[in-house]
Design an enzyme around this catalytic site. Structure first.
Site, PDB file in Angstrom:
ATOM      1  N   ALA A 211       0.852  -1.206   0.000  1.00 22.97           N
ATOM      2  CA  ALA A 211       0.000   0.000   0.000  1.00 22.97           C
ATOM      3  C   ALA A 211       0.877   1.241   0.000  1.00 22.97           C
ATOM      4  CB  ALA A 211      -0.905  -0.013   1.221  1.00 22.97           C
ATOM      5  N   ASN A 212       0.286   2.405   0.138  1.00 20.78           N
ATOM      6  CA  ASN A 212       1.056   3.646   0.265  1.00 20.78           C
ATOM      7  C   ASN A 212       0.340   4.583   1.222  1.00 20.78           C
ATOM      8  OD1 ASN A 212      -0.806   5.404  -1.322  1.00 20.78           O
ATOM      9  ND2 ASN A 212      -0.281   3.914  -2.919  1.00 20.78           N
ATOM     10  N   ARG A 213       0.919   5.771   1.436  1.00 17.00           N
ATOM     11  CA  ARG A 213       0.423   6.654   2.495  1.00 17.00           C
ATOM     12  C   ARG A 213      -0.746   7.554   2.089  1.00 17.00           C
ATOM     13  NH1 ARG A 213       4.137   6.215   6.470  1.00 17.00           N
ATOM     14  NH2 ARG A 213       6.269   5.754   5.782  1.00 17.00           N
ATOM     15  N   ALA A 277      -3.351   7.424  -5.621  1.00 22.34           N
ATOM     16  CA  ALA A 277      -1.961   6.992  -5.623  1.00 22.34           C
ATOM     17  C   ALA A 277      -1.985   5.500  -5.952  1.00 22.34           C
ATOM     18  CB  ALA A 277      -1.333   7.243  -4.258  1.00 22.34           C
TER      19      ALA A 277
END
Ligand code: CTP
Length: 401
Positions: A211-213, A277
């Protein structure tokens, strides 16, 4: 007759300012609005349903469990068959219920069941208005997309105390209602938009993922801002903890491939704003069972495969929307990288931002962006993500006109 034909549901709750609601009904009707009043039990201690009914020249709704009212319209229809709900006065208690989704009487149930815009005119003692609990509730309601008018500063009706807490004057409330309902300010009416938001989660096995932020704040704010200007918006969102923006169709997805399918499903559209994102890579073959540690074997290798580029697909699609906007999350050479992405992805605009950890932009509430088009670069000051969204929706509306 600025409110001609508009149907306004007026929720009156129990504060001394309820006497001003009588004047408010007159003012709204003078401008052509049809007013349906809902009164809480508290409101009926201050003004009578008889007076409210006489001024609105119709039925006054008071009871969630009234067989007669339920047969007449029913609370769900009451909540939806209107163009705007005005809560005036809104007591601290009613706002606390609204912020927490309580529905134990007709007024709070209608407010929970509605999908129409809501305008809140708070009225309370200044100490209650400044109390931390009320501050939290107001913040929550604002984030949920409710509009506020007032309170104003001044002497309280009960006398003695002065400060912020007086209900806005009826004409101010009318002006705020006109503002919210102003058809002339809906330049995107009749336009369709698709927006992506949030991160994607790419499974490694049933319990783990890449995942990402991304928080989804910017994408969700843009979806809300486009809807506010009248667009019919589909928001395709990865996993986020944000509430759904008002008046927007939300499709929830996890993986990039699902996101692409949902975006393609939302075409044709006039506007595409790709804010998500999206993970560039997924695990080539995600394990169907949880990967176990095997003594002596060390960590398992993760083979990655490239995900589809959603923005690029849309930018070169045969049903390409008229305005295609992408974002560029960069940690270096923001402008150059933005320009390359504009070209490569077939976008009309790249909103570039520096997401280095020290900027706090990724996952934060503020953003400072550069707008990169074929014509050049425009730099916006540091703004809240809501402000960026509002301005961007305006930019898009301008471009489409
Ligand atoms: N994007 C997309 N699909 C992808 C990757 C990115 O739709 N698989 C979109 C994003 O929503 C954003 C834009 O492309 O609007 C740029 O995203 P960004 O992550 O900055 O760029 P990448 O193309 O991933 O390039 P890189 O990671 O190499 O900077």
């Amino acid at each position: 007759m600025s409110l001609a034909g508009k149907r306004i549901l007026l929720v009156i709750s129990g504060g001394i300012a309820a006497y001003k609601s009588l004047d408010l009904i007159r003012r709204l009707r003078e401008r052509g609005a049809e007013v349906r009043p809902v009164m809480t039990a508290g409101a009926r201690e201050f003004v009578t349903p008889l007076a409210v009914g006489a001024l609105s020249s119709g039925h006054v709704y008071t009871d969630l469990f009234s067989r007669e009212d339920e047969q007449d319209v029913g609370h769900i229809r009451l909540a939806r068959d209107c163009d705007l709900i005005v809560v005036a006065p809104a007591t601290a208690d009613l706002m606390a219920k609204m912020a927490n989704g309580l529905a134990d009487d007709l007024a709070s149930t209608v407010l929970l069941a509605t999908d129409q815009p809501v305008l809140v005119a708070p009225a309370m003692n200044p100490k209650m208005w400044s109390h931390a609990a009320t501050r939290r509730n107001v913040e929550t309601l604002r984030r949920d997309g409710l509009a506020f008018v007032g309170p104003n500063a001044g002497e309280m009706a009960e006398g003695g105390e002065a400060g912020l807490g007086r209900m806005a004057e009826p004409l101010e409330i009318v002006a705020a209602a006109e503002d919210l309902l102003d058809g002339g300010r809906k330049p995107l009416a009749g336009r369709r938009a698709v927006v992506t938001s949030g991160p994607t989660h790419e499974p490694i096995d049933p319990v783990r993922y890449i995942a990402n932020r991304s928080s989804g704040r910017q994408g969700h704010a843009i979806a809300a801002a486009l809807a506010k200007l009248g667009a019919d918006v589909t928001l395709v969102s990865g996993p986020v903890t944000l509430p759904d923006p008002r008046g927007v169709k939300v499709i929830r997805v996890e993986r990039a491939e699902e996101m692409l399918a949902a975006v393609l499903g939302a075409l044709p559209a006039d506007i595409a704003v790709m804010v998500a994102a999206v993970a560039d890579w997924r695990v080539a073959t995600a394990n169907t069972e949880k990967i176990k540690k095997k003594p002596g074997e060390g960590p398992p290798p993760l083979m990655l495969a490239e995900n589809p580029d959603i923005l690029k697909t849309i930018g070169h699609h045969e049903k390409r929307p008229k305005v295609v906007v992408g974002f560029a999350a960069e940690t270096q050479d923001v402008e150059d990288n933005g320009r390359v992405k504009l070209q490569k992805k077939g976008a009309d605009l790249i909103v570039a931002n520096d997401v280095s950890p020290e900027t706090g932009i990724m996952g934060g509430t503020r953003n400072s962006v550069k707008l990169i088009t074929a014509a050049g670069i425009e730099e916006w000051p540091d703004l809240s993500k809501d402000e960026v969204a509002g301005r961007l929706a305006g930019w898009i509306a301008e471009r489409l006109s």
